[in-house]
Scaffold this active site. Structure first.
Site, mmCIF file in Angstrom:
data_model
loop_
_atom_site.group_PDB
_atom_site.id
_atom_site.type_symbol
_atom_site.label_atom_id
_atom_site.label_comp_id
_atom_site.label_asym_id
_atom_site.label_seq_id
_atom_site.Cartn_x
_atom_site.Cartn_y
_atom_site.Cartn_z
ATOM 1 N N SER A 238 8.885 0.886 -7.328
ATOM 2 C CA SER A 238 8.568 -0.280 -6.506
ATOM 3 C C SER A 238 9.809 -0.820 -5.794
ATOM 4 O O SER A 238 10.937 -0.439 -6.089
ATOM 5 C CB SER A 238 7.948 -1.385 -7.362
ATOM 6 O OG SER A 238 8.943 -2.111 -8.036
ATOM 7 N N ASP B 12 -1.768 -11.415 -4.417
ATOM 8 C CA ASP B 12 -2.555 -10.312 -4.975
ATOM 9 C C ASP B 12 -2.033 -9.787 -6.303
ATOM 10 O O ASP B 12 -2.746 -9.083 -7.019
ATOM 11 C CB ASP B 12 -2.615 -9.153 -3.976
ATOM 12 C CG ASP B 12 -1.240 -8.553 -3.664
ATOM 13 O OD1 ASP B 12 -0.230 -9.048 -4.194
ATOM 14 O OD2 ASP B 12 -1.170 -7.582 -2.883
ATOM 15 N N HIS B 13 -0.812 -10.119 -6.689
ATOM 16 C CA HIS B 13 -0.185 -9.497 -7.852
ATOM 17 C C HIS B 13 -0.381 -10.262 -9.164
ATOM 18 O O HIS B 13 -0.145 -9.703 -10.239
ATOM 19 C CB HIS B 13 1.321 -9.334 -7.607
ATOM 20 C CG HIS B 13 1.694 -8.026 -6.986
ATOM 21 N ND1 HIS B 13 1.164 -7.588 -5.798
ATOM 22 C CD2 HIS B 13 2.555 -7.054 -7.388
ATOM 23 C CE1 HIS B 13 1.687 -6.414 -5.489
ATOM 24 N NE2 HIS B 13 2.526 -6.064 -6.451
ATOM 25 N N ASP C 19 7.080 -4.729 -0.634
ATOM 26 C CA ASP C 19 6.305 -3.933 -1.584
ATOM 27 C C ASP C 19 6.486 -2.475 -1.191
ATOM 28 O O ASP C 19 6.460 -2.138 0.000
ATOM 29 C CB ASP C 19 4.827 -4.321 -1.542
ATOM 30 C CG ASP C 19 4.050 -3.680 -2.667
ATOM 31 O OD1 ASP C 19 3.798 -4.353 -3.685
ATOM 32 O OD2 ASP C 19 3.675 -2.491 -2.543
ATOM 33 N N ARG D 4 0.468 5.346 -8.723
ATOM 34 C CA ARG D 4 1.659 5.429 -9.580
ATOM 35 C C ARG D 4 1.213 5.509 -11.034
ATOM 36 O O ARG D 4 0.285 4.801 -11.434
ATOM 37 C CB ARG D 4 2.525 4.191 -9.341
ATOM 38 C CG ARG D 4 3.924 4.281 -9.879
ATOM 39 C CD ARG D 4 4.783 3.167 -9.276
ATOM 40 N NE ARG D 4 5.192 3.496 -7.904
ATOM 41 C CZ ARG D 4 5.673 2.603 -7.029
ATOM 42 N NH1 ARG D 4 5.756 1.335 -7.368
ATOM 43 N NH2 ARG D 4 6.039 2.993 -5.833
ATOM 44 N N ARG E 161 10.824 -3.891 -6.007
ATOM 45 C CA ARG E 161 11.228 -5.155 -6.639
ATOM 46 C C ARG E 161 12.740 -5.292 -6.725
ATOM 47 O O ARG E 161 13.440 -4.483 -7.341
ATOM 48 C CB ARG E 161 10.572 -5.304 -8.010
ATOM 49 C CG ARG E 161 11.061 -4.361 -9.064
ATOM 50 C CD ARG E 161 10.168 -4.391 -10.298
ATOM 51 N NE ARG E 161 8.855 -3.840 -10.002
ATOM 52 C CZ ARG E 161 8.036 -3.353 -10.923
ATOM 53 N NH1 ARG E 161 8.369 -3.366 -12.183
ATOM 54 N NH2 ARG E 161 6.858 -2.844 -10.585
#
Length: 900
Positions: free
Chosen positions: A790, A247-248, A312, A595, A792
């Site tokens: 996030s 999806d990213h 995520d 965000r 990440r």
């Protein structure tokens, strides 16, 4: 074990054996009789037996027929239970050699043995061993659902894994016997997933919990590094149900179909890698175009009482279906997929009591916007936010998901709602009525808070009085009630004209959201008005896209002047090829996203991004200005007449049911051991990981300050997204974005620091590479809530890859601090926050007595600046296991050390 409970077959020490139910109960009764006669309590499990919570008895691996024919009396059990623990341990080890036990090796030795090998525990150990070696695919259901009497599968994609409620209830009863107080919902779900509920220390905000999550979910940008780490571990198959969601990597440019086709072509190498790795290691794969990970999870996998981790930060979206869904870094996901207990600092619990009823223009989004206003971006750190009260029932299941999703913006570990009929209706609508029926059986016991349970903090919100909010710019906790937006915008000099309106994203893309926005659009078009500005719509999933297209909502947006984008994250994460303004041009956008950090959506630091409900985005797009309040202000129709927009309305669930659309799911084969994972050695997108260097046992002395960051430093500042997403699987290439968004306190500029070795100015990654090439160890210094945003882990991997040794700040965001620990970096905080001012860009930093690094013990630090030496104390939250990660160079290195 109790009569209705399912047994397992064990063949050749790896497969399950089904014992005759009557014979098993007979043996259990005789064992009880023997124990009662002798009052034999030396056995480590006598208390379990005497309380009649008896697992199945099993006497080695003789065939079933012999066991059925041989009747054993009380004398047999007296003799058996007179064996001491050491005898039983040695017997069991001879029969069943222990597989590599990472969890025991990584953890400090407990005061009591972590594993027992008595007749009660032998079957449990045999099943664990079978699960470790990946026997019969995802057989790790032994932890929870394997013991359940329920035959209901946790999802249609996991037909062999049953709902875990009975086992969770057993664990919770064990906890209740130790904690004599009412429990919050969060505690019930969390503690019932403990790896060792009998011995685990539980102290909110202090102890580290070792947990057994039910599943793992990863999106394509973070899954690359997570799967590369899993491949490096040498394990053959994931031990828990796991999925990857594409999806990213889909950039918003023209429209859904064209953008998706372009993404498939541009990212083919990455998609091929992910799909082949999923097939080989047993993960489900959701192809590009499936939708946003959190919407897919809500539609297919989440259920009340679930414990899930996801790579995520907005994984908490699943709290809308009553689960504890927690965002983590990829290394944490690797632990769980490798069948290691997952570690989490025992969170505090913040209660939010909702009174009254949501109605009119007020939406579920306004609840979390108000909570963000109250708690700020760091007010939820280290805590779970638990919603309760009579107002909960006025919110739809997807609305509850919206609230939990954006809980990530206040730093919360996760957020959750108690199970209710709104959730049951959603489960039924998504083909999971059987799960709803199971949940009802445990609604009071497991899926709701106890009466008079205590919260560490309590907030009350009156939904009857809650006004629609719009938060921003540049931070999601700067709240403006709609009645004060015009005044605040003019006072602060925000650009009043709105350039773009955007609805959708993982936060607000449900059928209900789309229906309410379509009602506003229809109302405006009946008066001859459309959106004054570009209006972009992001469906949350293929199911939502297909359903709103069938029901005519997509056509409404099209007539309104909108563009329906691909089922993906798109502009919410910076995947937006924006053309209407130049970089650096001051402008305003309004979104229903979660965000709004500087440059988050379009890489333009001058864009003033506001987050609000999709309903307000739609209304403001019609007016085209921040000065408009749809609750009070009038618009002028095409006929010149004044009118007010009607309050939005929309169906919670589609009357015709959901249209699943195109099937985009690929299930893993039963055995993928012979498959090959596709990675081109010359790839610029993917790179096989090399182990980080081990700590040399010496103090870290005279380290250079790479950068002293001024103000907010999110993971977006440390490792930017947008165009950099394409390098998420190539550590060296993506490290070229390290700290490029952070402001250097020395010159108030981004991506420009002084090389202390050469005296020249350069980009942060370039200077770091120079230091690494010349053997210069460095630290980075930051402010409060460092690493918010996030999940990440690249924001931790990149500093480690380019030679960083420690990050010293006033305070950390939870996920980022854990990610730093996993990669062997020292996350340290100033014992005295004012010591931040003592470190200058030219300072040399020494961390002393690291050989004595211990939990709770501050680190001695010397700061040398202009021949002046100052001594300060630095705190840390490292436990024994995490200290072992530091010494080994990373958690992955430690795992390899243990496995030999």
């Amino acid at each position: 074990m109790a009569g209705g409970r399912e047994s397992y077959r064990i063949k050749d020490a790896e497969k399950k054996r089904v014992l005759d139910e009557a014979a098993r109960q007979r043996r259990a009764r005789k064992a009880l009789e023997a124990l009662e006669q002798d009052n034999f309590h030396e056995d480590p499990h006598a208390d379990l037996v005497m309380s009649k919570k008896l697992p199945k008895f099993q006497d080695g691996l003789k065939n079933t027929k012999e066991k059925k024919s041989k009747r054993k009396g009380p004398e047999y059990y007296r003799a058996k239970y007179r064996k001491n623990f050491q005898q039983l341990l040695e017997e069991e080890k001879q029969l069943h050699p222990d597989p590599p036990n990472y969890s025991s090796a990584l953890a400090p030795p407990p005061k009591t043995p972590q594993r027992h090998f008595c007749a009660v525990c032998v079957p449990f150990f045999q099943i664990r061993k079978a699960g470790y070696y990946g026997v019969e695919g995802q057989l790790r259901q032994f932890h929870a659902s394997g013991y359940a009497a329920s035959k209901v599968a946790i999802s249609k994609y996991d037909p062999d894994v049953c709902m875990p409620y009975e086992k969770l209830w057993e664990n919770l009863e064990c906890i209740r016997s130790r904690i004599n107080r009412p429990l919050t919902l969060s505690e019930k779900i969390l503690y019932s997933h403990l790896d060792e509920p009998k011995t685990q220390q539980i102290l909110r905000g202090t102890s580290y919990l070792r947990l057994r999550p039910d599943r793992v979910a990863m999106q394509d940008a973070t899954a690359q590094m997570a799967l590369l780490q899993f491949i490096s571990s040498g394990l053959k198959r994931v031990a828990v149900p796991s999925t990857v969601h594409c999806d990213h990597l889909i950039e918003a440019q023209i429209g859904g179909k064209n953008d998706l086709a372009r993404a498939k072509d541009m990212n083919k190498e990455v998609y091929d890698f992910l799909e082949s790795a999923c097939a080989k290691y047993g993960l489900g794969f959701w192809k590009p175009g499936s939708g946003i990970i959190h919407q897919i999870l809500l539609e297919n996998y989440c259920f009340p009482g679930l414990l899930m981790i996801g790579t995520d930060s907005h994984t908490p979206n699943g709290g809308g279906l009553g689960g504890l869904c927690i965002g983590v870094g990829g290394a944490d996901a690797v632990d769980v997929m490798a069948d290691l207990p997952w570690e989490l600092k025992c969170p505090k619990v913040i209660g939010v009591r909702l009174n009254g009823k949501i109605s009119g223009w007020t939406s579920p989004k306004d609840v979390i916007l108000k909570v963000a206003d109250i708690l700020t971006v760091k007010g939820g750190t280290g805590a779970i936010v638990e919603y309760h009260g009579d107002g909960v029932d006025s919110i739809s299941c997807t609305g509850m998901g919206t609230i939990c999703n954006m809980g990530a913006e206040i730093g919360a570990t996760t957020s959750v709602f108690p199970f209710n009929e709104r959730m049951a209706s959603y489960l039924k609508a998504t083909g999971r009525k059987a799960i709803a029926d199971e949940a009802r059986k445990y609604q009071t016991r497991l899926l709701s808070p106890d009466e008079k349970c205590a919260y560490d903090k309590l907030i009350e919100i009156d939904l009857n009085k809650l006004e629609p909010h719009i938060n921003g710019p540049f931070t999601p906790d700067l709240a403006h009630p709609i009645s004060k937006l015009k005044q605040n915008a003019e006072k602060n000099g925000y650009p009043m004209d709105i350039k773009v309106g955007l609805i959708g994203s993982c936060t607000n893309s449900s059928y209900e959201d789309m229906g309410r926005c379509a009602s506003i659009a229809n109302d405006a078009m009946q008066h001859g008005l459309k959106s004054k500005i570009p209006f972009n719509v992001t469906p949350g999933s293929e199911q939502i896209r297909a359903t709103i297209e069938r029901d005519g909502l997509s056509q409404v947006f099209d007539k309104f002047g909108g563009t329906v984008l691909a089922n993906a994250c798109g502009p919410c994460i910076g995947q937006w090829d924006r053309k209407d303004v130049k970089k650096g041009e001051k402008n305003t956008i309004v979104t229903s996203y979660n965000r709004n950090f500087t440059g988050r959506n379009d890489a333009n630091p001058a864009t003033h991004a506001f987050v609000t409900s999709p309903e307000l985005v739609t209304a403001l797009s019609i007016a085209g200005t921040l000065a408009f309040n749809p609750l009070k202000d009038e618009l002028t129709g095409a006929d010149g007449k004044k009118f007010k927009l009607k309050a939005p309305f929309g169906e919670e669930l589609p009357a015709k049911g959901f249209d699943p659309g195109v099937d985009t799911y690929t299930s893993p084969p039963a055995d993928g051991s012979n498959l090959t994972v596709r990675v081109d050695p010359q790839s610029q997108r993917l790179q096989i990981l090399e182990p980080f260097d081990k700590w040399d046992g010496k103090d870290l002395t005279d380290m250079t300050v790479l950068i002293k960051v001024k103000g907010k430093c999110t993971t977006d500042h440390i490792s930017a997204a947008g165009p950099w997403l394409k390098f998420r699987g190539h550590l060296d290439n993506i490290s070229n974005n390290m700290f490029i968004g952070a402001t250097n306190i020395e010159n108030n500029e981004m991506n420009k620091i002084k090389n202390q070795r050469t005296g020249e100015w350069g980009a942060v990654p370039d200077v770091a590479r120079d230091y690494k090439a010349n053997g210069v160890k460095w630290v980075a210094v930051g402010d409060d809530n460092y690493g918010e945003g996030s999940s990440r882990e690249h924001a931790a991997l990149e500093p480690r890859h380019l030679g960083g040794r420690a990050i010293i700040v006033k305070s950390f965001a939870r996920i980022h601090e854990t990610n730093l620990k996993k990669q062997g970096l020292l996350p340290l905080t100033f014992a005295n926050p004012s010591d931040y001012d003592k470190i200058q860009p030219t300072s040399k930093i020494s961390l002393l007595d690291l050989a004595g690094l211990a939990p709770g013990k501050p680190v001695d630090c010397e700061v040398k600046t202009d021949n002046k030496v100052e001594k300060i104390k630095l705190n840390h939250t490292l436990n024994e296991q995490q200290i072992a990660w530091f010494k080994a160079g990373s958690a992955l290195n430690r795992m390899k050390e243990i496995s030999g």
